[in-house]
Structure formats: C-alpha cells, structure tokens
Design a protein around this motif. Structure first.
Motif, PDB file in Angstrom:
ATOM      1  N   UNK A 261     -61.025 -43.284-120.776  1.00  0.00           N
ATOM      2  CA  UNK A 261     -60.086 -44.056-120.094  1.00  0.00           C
ATOM      3  C   UNK A 261     -58.991 -43.135-119.718  1.00  0.00           C
TER       4      UNK A 261
ATOM      5  N   UNK B  17     -59.115 -39.838-120.050  1.00  0.00           N
ATOM      6  CA  UNK B  17     -59.537 -38.437-119.544  1.00  0.00           C
ATOM      7  C   UNK B  17     -59.098 -39.041-117.990  1.00  0.00           C
ATOM      8  N   UNK B  18     -59.325 -40.088-117.619  1.00  0.00           N
ATOM      9  CA  UNK B  18     -59.025 -40.223-116.171  1.00  0.00           C
ATOM     10  C   UNK B  18     -57.556 -40.575-115.846  1.00  0.00           C
TER      11      UNK B  18
ATOM     12  N   UNK C 213     -56.100 -37.343-115.527  1.00  0.00           N
ATOM     13  CA  UNK C 213     -56.943 -36.430-115.034  1.00  0.00           C
ATOM     14  C   UNK C 213     -55.797 -35.478-113.944  1.00  0.00           C
TER      15      UNK C 213
ATOM     16  N   UNK D  74     -56.034 -34.064-110.817  1.00  0.00           N
ATOM     17  CA  UNK D  74     -56.080 -34.252-109.454  1.00  0.00           C
ATOM     18  C   UNK D  74     -56.367 -35.600-109.139  1.00  0.00           C
ATOM     19  N   UNK D  75     -57.271 -36.558-109.735  1.00  0.00           N
ATOM     20  CA  UNK D  75     -57.148 -37.968-109.275  1.00  0.00           C
ATOM     21  C   UNK D  75     -56.775 -38.833-110.284  1.00  0.00           C
TER      22      UNK D  75
ATOM     23  N   UNK E  95     -54.182 -41.163-112.286  1.00  0.00           N
ATOM     24  CA  UNK E  95     -53.237 -42.287-112.124  1.00  0.00           C
ATOM     25  C   UNK E  95     -51.815 -41.891-112.518  1.00  0.00           C
TER      26      UNK E  95
ATOM     27  N   UNK F 208     -50.329 -39.459-110.094  1.00  0.00           N
ATOM     28  CA  UNK F 208     -49.764 -40.236-108.868  1.00  0.00           C
ATOM     29  C   UNK F 208     -48.616 -40.862-109.087  1.00  0.00           C
ATOM     30  N   UNK F 209     -48.391 -41.786-110.172  1.00  0.00           N
ATOM     31  CA  UNK F 209     -47.300 -42.524-110.529  1.00  0.00           C
ATOM     32  C   UNK F 209     -45.773 -41.690-110.452  1.00  0.00           C
TER      33      UNK F 209
END
Lengths: 272, 288
Positions: free
Chosen positions: B124, B126-127, B130, B132-133, B135, B138-139
């Motif tokens: 969980x 790792x994502x 991550x 480049x992708x 969250x 991004x936040x």
C-alpha cells in the motif's frame, strides 16, 4: 458545564480524526483497487466508477486462490498444533507435580529469549537437508509449538479450581480424559483468544515461507503479493486488489474475535 | 486402569511435555547451537561446514562496515518505530477511554492494524510513496523519491512499521489504563487537576510497568523486522535501509556466506539479550 461540553467535543473530534488516519491506508487501498488508470494518474482519492477489473487482473497474474488455500492450510495446522502441544504441556505445568518441573518450565520460557530471526538460517539448513523444501511440513513443523501458547494456556489452567480435577480423577477419569473433556472446554474463552492470535500471526508470516518455498504452487499469501509487485511495473491497481484479497480474511478474523483476543492477550501480561 | 500403574504415574507428566519439548529442541535449541557453531566456520554454498576459522567471521563483520552500518540503520529504525508507535498507541488509548459514545467502534479501528501484515502494508505504501504516480507527491505537489532518495527511504519504511505496530500498543495500554484504580482519578479531580495533569500524575505512573513491557516487545519486534524493507526498498538506496535481518538474509541467501550470516545472527541475539536484561533492571528501578 460549558467547559465539559467543549471538552467532550474535542475528544470526539480527536477520535474521529485519529480513526480516519489509522484507517486511511486500508480505505485508500480499496479505493485504488477499484480505479481505472485515468483515476490513478489523475491522483484521485476515489474511483470515478467502481470496477472489478483489477481483481480479475490480479487473479490472472498470480494464482491467488492457491496462495489463500496454502495460507489457510498452513495457518490452520500451525494453530491446531500449537493448541495441542500447548494444552498438553500447559496441563502438566499447571495441574501436575513432577521432578524438574520448575527447570523444565524455565527451559520452555528460554525459547522466548531466542528470537526466531536469529536462528532462521540454521532452521532453513535443517529443512533443506531433510529435503523438505516446498512442502507444507516445512511451513508448519517449525512453528508447531510456541512458548507463548504454553504460557498462555498454563495461566488459564491455573485459574481453574483444583477441586474440579480432583473430583473427576476420583470418578475414574484419566488425566487425558479430564484434559480434553473438562479442562479444555473450561478454558474456552482464553483458548479462543489464543487461536485467533496464532492464526493471524501465522497468516502474516513472511520470511520463513519466503525461504522454504520457491515454487509458485507452494507460496503463501504474503509472498504471493510480492509476485504482483514485480509483474506490473507502475500499475499498482492489481497489486492493491491483491492486497485487499489477503487483508479481508485477516481483518474479518480480527473483527469477529477481537473482544476475546484482547482480553485474553492482556490478561497474563498486564499488571496495571 | 492405566492411571493406577505406578510407573505410568511417574512418567505421565513428562509425556505431556514431550511434543512441545521435542519441537523446541529441534527448531529452537539445536538451531541455536548450530548458529553459534556455523559462526566460527567457513561453509560451502549448501551451508555445510568446510572448516573452522575461529573468530574470523566476527572480525570481518565488525570491521567491514556493511554490518556495522546495518546496526546503525536498525538503531535509527527501532528508535523511530518504538517512540512513535508507543506514543500514538498511548494517545489513542487515552482519548478512547474517555466517556463517549461509539467507544467500541473507535477501539476496533485503533486495534485493527494488528491484523494487517507487513507485506500488505508495504505494498500500500509503496504506491503512496511512489515517486511518479504516488498520491503523496500529488498531494504535496512535490517530486520526491520517498523510497529512492536516501534522505527519506528509512523514514518512509519506519512510518509503515509504526502504523502496523500501533494496534498492539493501543490494546495493552488501554487494558493498563482501565486497571488504574478509579479512586486515584477521583482524588486528583477533587484537587482540581485538569486533563493533562490527571494523565501526567495518575495515568503515566499507573501504566509505567506496561510502558516498559511494551518498550521491550517493540524493540525486539523492530530488530526482527524484515518484510517492509525487503518489499519496499531491498535495503537501498545506498544501504540506507539495510536493517540487520535484511543484511543477514543477504549474506546467507544471496552471497551464500552462511558463516558470516550466523556470526551476524549471534551478535543480533546478544544485543537482544542485553536489551532485555537492561529493561528488566530499569523496570525495577522506575516502578518502585
């Protein structure tokens, strides 16, 4: 009065915030497992529509049902074995008198001082020498007895009144009959706790199954999940679906058994 | 009647101990001795002893840097995990012991990480982490390689283990708080103590044995951590997350240097024993 009200509200707010923080990784995992690729690259928190394709994909990429079957067999047998070996030893320690009892109990407790990771290489070599790699026996046998189970059940047996046993033995019950007909049923609450705890623990084993298995058919869920992370590059959606598949059983077991487990685990250890 | 046979009567208790003791002998005590034995030996790739080389393995690991580095990494990791998972578990235990509705629900949520495996938690995050992708970037609007930059990787791994360790700490501390005598709280309330004073002067001393118990357990668990690192970073970048069990795993199963790995295991064991003994001593001093 006003103080008290605002205090209650603060406590509520804190609880809600913390509950969300603690649960967010699991909820997010579920959310991503339902997303399409655009949602992921858009950095969305919730899927624009719920789709189950990722679960299908996860099942295609790795034989998850095989992993789940293996984990159920292994965790089931480990739990059963720990209860049997534990109940026998605990009964002797709690209810019988014999020479060397104290010394043998110390020997049993000493196993708790030897961390499993420190002896894992030697255990691996034993299993490999016996030609047992990629077998259920390799996954189960080294975990078939645990000092924690012995200790836990001993505490439970010590809580039973001695008169029950004396009366049964006078009635012609053998020790063994007493153990499985009267003793074990009487400690059911703490036994339930132990069963759930051991099952969850063995469901979550990682390093040992990684070492003693290398064929896909013998992998357990925790290792199986790793197969997914290596196969799909940066598309994490099937991985999240796989994670949900292995989390749901353990979360269910936890929620069903938590009351018993919590009271059982803390009973022996906490003096307050 | 079997139970009337005098020989059986003497032997019987030992029969009950045989299954557990045989298993302990085979899979705890024997491997323990074998680990010590191997630590003084050079082995072939199958782990068989080629020859004894005295303390050479120990000298090697203590002088070549990789193992010492893994001890330092483990120390940092354990410190972070122990402090934050106990502190958070304690806060959660306090706020969910107050008289509020829905207590049961909150408690289930707080204890739940106990059921979450390190490998599921690892994938969980790792994502989430991550580069480049993920969250998190991004936040935050950042482009940080949380798992690939050596300034952040260990912190990222530690966060994951704090999360899964909270549940157990919460459970034990809740039980401990509930067993603090209610009269103590009543008497400080009469003295006009506020929320923080109440917990400072009653709860913390009251649960201190449990805190020490948890300290031991958490340190031992941290030193044995493995899955998070294996899955999230494989010990990298630049060995910045190469915790001690991962180092041992690599020496044994990647480099086939079983002797070296066993020497490292023995040192791991000695550290754990010292820590445990220290904690027991400390515990006696503090509670009385």
């Amino acid at each position: 009065m006003k103080d008290k009200k605002s205090f209650t509200i603060t406590i509520y707010a804190l609880n809600i915030i913390f509950a969300i923080i603690i649960m967010v990784p699991v909820l997010y995992c579920f959310s991503v497992s339902m997303m399409d690729l655009k949602d992921v690259y858009g950095g969305r928190l919730f899927p624009s529509r719920f789709m189950t394709d990722n679960y299908v994909r996860a099942l295609q990429l790795a034989p998850f049902f095989t992993f789940i079957k293996n984990s159920l067999i292994v965790s089931g047998f480990i739990t059963f074995a720990q209860v049997v070996t534990g109940a026998l030893a605990a009964y002797a320690f709690a209810m019988m008198n014999f020479k060397g009892k104290h010394a043998l109990f110390m020997v049993m407790l000493a196993t708790m001082m030897i961390p499993s990771q420190a002896i894992i290489i030697a255990n691996y070599l034993t299993i490999a020498n016996w030609g047992l790699r990629n077998t259920y026996i390799a996954l189960i046998l080294p975990n078939a007895a645990a000092a924690f189970a012995v200790f836990n059940m001993r505490q439970a047996f010590l809580g039973l009144p001695f008169e029950i046993r004396d009366a049964s033995l006078i009635d012609g019950c053998t020790n063994f009959q007493f153990l499985y007909k009267v003793g074990v049923p009487l400690i059911k609450p703490s036994l339930g706790a132990l069963i759930i705890y051991v099952f969850l623990q063995s469901w979550n084993y990682y390093l040992w199954p990684l070492l003693v298995t290398d064929s896909v058919e013998m992998r357990t869920v925790q290792i199986g999940l790793g197969i997914l992370t290596n196969s799909e590059g940066t598309d994490f959606r099937p991985v999240m679906a796989g994670a949900m598949l292995i989390l749901v059983p353990s979360i269910l077991v936890f929620i069903i058994g938590q009351k018993q487990m919590i009271s059982g685990l803390t009973a022996g250890a906490v003096k307050g | 009647m079997k139970s009337k046979n005098p020989v059986f009567k003497v032997v019987e208790p030992y029969l009950y101990l045989v299954p557990a003791l045989v298993l302990f002998a085979l899979f705890v005590f024997w491997p323990f001795i074998k680990t010590i034995q191997l630590s003084f030996a050079l082995t072939d790739p199958l782990g068989r002893i080629a020859k004894y080389i005295g303390p050479k393995n120990y000298i090697d690991i203590l002088t070549n840097g990789a193992f010492v580095n893994s001890l330092i990494v483990t120390l940092k990791y354990a410190a972070g995990r122990v402090v934050f998972s106990i502190a958070l578990g304690f806060i959660l235990a306090i706020i969910s012991t107050e008289k509020i509705k829905g207590k049961g629900f909150f408690r289930t949520m707080y204890a739940l990480p106990m059921a979450i495996s390190a490998s599921a938690a690892a994938v969980i995050f790792m994502f989430v982490f991550h580069g480049s992708v993920g969250i998190l970037n991004k936040i935050l609007g950042t482009h940080i390689g949380w798992l690939t930059d050596q300034r952040y990787a260990l912190m990222a791994v530690t966060i994951v283990s704090v999360w899964i360790a909270i549940g157990m700490n919460f459970i034990y501390l809740t039980a401990a708080i509930q067993s603090v005598p209610a009269e103590l709280y009543e008497s400080v309330a009469l003295d006009g103590a506020n929320f923080f004073q109440k917990h400072r002067y009653v709860t913390i001393p009251g649960v201190s044995p449990t805190l020490f118990f948890l300290l031991i357990i958490n340190v031992i668990n941290s030193i044995q951590a493995y899955a998070e690192v294996k899955m999230m970073t494989s010990g990298g970048p630049a060995s910045s997350t190469n915790i001690v069990v991962y180092e041992i795993y690599q020496q044994a199963f990647i480099n086939s240097r079983f002797g070296v790995a066993c020497a490292e295991s023995v040192i791991l064991f000695i550290i754990l024993i010292i820590l445990t003994a220290l904690q027991f001593k400390l515990e006696k001093k503090v509670t009385y």
